[in-house]
Design a protein around this motif. Structure first.
Motif, PDB file in Angstrom:
ATOM      1  N   UNK A   4       0.873  -1.180   0.000  1.00 28.97           N
ATOM      2  CA  UNK A   4       0.000   0.000   0.000  1.00 28.97           C
ATOM      3  C   UNK A   4       0.906   1.226   0.000  1.00 28.97           C
ATOM      4  N   UNK A   5       1.359   1.629  -1.189  1.00 26.87           N
ATOM      5  CA  UNK A   5       2.363   2.695  -1.300  1.00 26.87           C
ATOM      6  C   UNK A   5       1.787   4.074  -1.039  1.00 26.87           C
ATOM      7  N   UNK A   6       0.470   4.216  -1.069  1.00 27.97           N
ATOM      8  CA  UNK A   6      -0.159   5.529  -0.875  1.00 27.97           C
ATOM      9  C   UNK A   6      -0.778   5.677   0.512  1.00 27.97           C
ATOM     10  N   UNK A   7      -0.388   4.817   1.442  1.00 26.26           N
ATOM     11  CA  UNK A   7      -0.879   4.966   2.812  1.00 26.26           C
ATOM     12  C   UNK A   7      -0.377   6.296   3.378  1.00 26.26           C
ATOM     13  N   UNK A   8      -1.170   6.914   4.228  1.00 29.60           N
ATOM     14  CA  UNK A   8      -0.873   8.277   4.686  1.00 29.60           C
ATOM     15  C   UNK A   8      -0.524   8.303   6.169  1.00 29.60           C
ATOM     16  N   UNK A   9       0.335   9.253   6.522  1.00 30.60           N
ATOM     17  CA  UNK A   9       0.738   9.448   7.908  1.00 30.60           C
ATOM     18  C   UNK A   9      -0.337  10.195   8.692  1.00 30.60           C
ATOM     19  N   UNK A  98      -0.363  13.120   0.072  1.00 27.84           N
ATOM     20  CA  UNK A  98      -0.338  12.285  -1.131  1.00 27.84           C
ATOM     21  C   UNK A  98      -0.178  10.799  -0.811  1.00 27.84           C
ATOM     22  N   UNK A  99       0.567  10.490   0.235  1.00 29.51           N
ATOM     23  CA  UNK A  99       0.856   9.103   0.551  1.00 29.51           C
ATOM     24  C   UNK A  99       2.346   8.891   0.726  1.00 29.51           C
ATOM     25  N   UNK A 100       2.709   7.787   1.375  1.00 30.75           N
ATOM     26  CA  UNK A 100       4.090   7.583   1.819  1.00 30.75           C
ATOM     27  C   UNK A 100       5.091   7.529   0.671  1.00 30.75           C
ATOM     28  N   UNK A 101       4.755   6.893  -0.431  1.00 25.28           N
ATOM     29  CA  UNK A 101       5.711   6.779  -1.532  1.00 25.28           C
ATOM     30  C   UNK A 101       6.041   8.148  -2.116  1.00 25.28           C
ATOM     31  N   UNK A 102       5.033   9.035  -2.205  1.00 23.67           N
ATOM     32  CA  UNK A 102       5.286  10.394  -2.707  1.00 23.67           C
ATOM     33  C   UNK A 102       6.130  11.171  -1.696  1.00 23.67           C
TER      34      UNK A 102
END
Length: 461
Positions: A4-9, A98-102
């Motif tokens: 899940x590369x777009x998970x958010x903090x 945006x998510x963790x990968x970004x």
């Protein structure tokens, strides 16, 4: 396991973790930090060389156009930082919006911008300092005067390394003391610029302004793409948000104020310089000093050498500080070893600071960085674009604090800002994109191999 590369903090975790910082910075400190980062030796070089090769006396308008584009970005930074007062700047905003990968990609880009900038400037600082030593009859061994190049007989740039270590020692003593010295240095630098403007006024020849646009209006915009990079560095102000008193008030003042003051100073130097000497004579290594010597003001040209040293010092303070807070933020999130995300009893991320220092010392001491400087630009513009578009996401989020500053003419200005940054990237040479692909490829390997699996988000999932 599904990625899940777009998970958010979580903003709550960021605010809780960053409580270890001591809130000691006011609006004046932020302005000094921003101006220290933006106004370096370029103010004594770019107005002349761009006038001679690209824009003529119209270089003043080039700086104005570039300032407008940067101004749009600065307003976007101001809105995000007043809503999300956490360490990490665009990296943290990317994780939240945006998510963790970004967020990782932006953090990886900013690591390159900050550290490479300091390493490059440390080499310039060393060159000025060595020249100063030579002027008083002193010198250091030739083998220790430049980057590793056995053909030239040089193996390590000692003074570049020493300058970075001294900056790190200053920052390790505490932010309050560091900012006092930085504030004094910035004031000194501005005084030297004002002296040049004041003296130069008496040597202006109106005929030198003709033709004002020898390269046409295209020259203005082509010049703007060149001088745009003179304004880079104001984003480091947002990295300090966790250590700012009353961030909702002071962050917009620090970020937008930095751009306004920098724009005025760059334009003032451009107007005076192109009025003193015809633009076609200014394509020299140090056009401001050249112009002063042409009008028999050599004493002020010598004073500019001091201004250059002070300018580089303040830039190194600001960017080293920002680098350490960025690496701390990534360690705080578990994407780099957690020891880098620790804050000591004095409210300082010393592990991150000394790692950053070691990397910069090695880069500035051993490597020639000329080929890599464009990477600073592509990383910065990428961050600027995501921050600009991030305003669109921030306005839709109900779980984040309301910003004290809002970008006017929403959503038009944030979109224009983001597109302008993407457009600027298109002017970079193809080699820059090749180097960038290698750098970001390496970053993705580290993220997928280590960061994703050690992320603090995994604890909550």
């Amino acid at each position: 396991m599904k990625l899940n590369l777009l998970r958010k903090e979580s903003i709550d975790r960021y605010l809780a973790t960053d409580k270890g910082f001591i809130k000691s910075l006011g609006a004046k400190d932020l302005l000094a930090m921003g101006i220290g980062a933006v106004i370096g030796t370029g103010i004594f070089i770019l107005p002349g060389t761009v006038a001679a090769t690209t824009a003529g006396p119209g270089v003043t308008l080039s700086f104005l156009v570039a300032a407008i584009v940067c101004g749009l970005c600065s307003m976007c930074y101001a809105e995000l930082s007043s809503s999300i007062p956490v360490a990490g700047s665009a990296y943290s905003y990317g994780n939240l919006l945006f998510g963790e990968i970004i967020g990782w990609i932006l953090g990886w880009a900013l690591i390159l911008e900050y550290m490479l900038s300091v390493a490059a400037v440390s080499s310039g600082w060393a060159a000025y300092f060595n020249a100063l030593l030579n002027s008083i009859g002193l010198s250091i061994p030739h083998a220790l005067t430049n980057a590793f190049n056995p053909y030239e007989g040089t193996y390590f740039n000692l003074m570049a390394a020493v300058s970075v270590l001294l900056i790190a020692l200053l920052l390790s003593r505490g932010l309050k003391e560091s900012m006092k010295i930085n504030n004094i240095a910035v004031i000194l630098k501005i005084i030297i610029i004002f002296i040049f403007v004041g003296v130069g006024l008496f040597f202006i020849k109106p005929a030198n302004y003709h033709p004002f646009l020898p390269f046409g209006t295209n020259g203005i915009f082509h010049g703007a793409t060149t001088v745009f990079f003179a304004f880079l560095g104001f984003d480091c102000v947002s990295a300090s948000a966790a250590e700012v008193k009353n961030p909702k008030r002071n962050m917009p003042i620090g970020i937008i104020g930095t751009l306004l003051i920098a724009a005025v100073l760059y334009m003032a130097v451009s107007i005076i310089l192109t009025g003193m000497i015809h633009f076609n004579k200014l394509n020299v290594a140090n056009p401001v000093a050249f112009a002063l010597r042409q009008v028999n003001q050599g004493w002020l040209a010598d004073l500019l050498s001091l201004g250059a040293l002070v300018g580089m010092t303040t830039m190194m303070i600001s960017m080293t500080y920002s680098s350490s807070r960025l690496v701390y933020s990534i360690g705080r999130d578990g994407l780099l070893p957690k020891s880098l995300g620790k804050i000591d009893e004095n409210g300082l991320p010393k592990n991150a600071l000394w790692l950053v220092t070691l990397i910069i010392v090695l880069m500035g001491g051993f490597f020639s960085l000329d080929e890599l400087t464009h990477l600073v630009s592509i990383g910065t513009l990428l961050a600027f674009a995501f921050v600009s578009f991030g305003v669109l996401l921030l306005r839709r989020r109900k779980d984040l604090p309301k910003p004290s500053f809002r970008v006017p003419f929403y959503p038009v200005l944030p979109i224009i800002s983001g597109l302008a940054c993407v457009g600027m990237m298109c002017f970079l040479p193809i080699n820059t994109f090749i180097f960038a692909a290698i750098w970001f490829g390496l970053g993705l390997i580290i993220y997928l191999g280590y960061g994703y699996h050690h992320s603090k988000i995994n604890v909550r999932e």
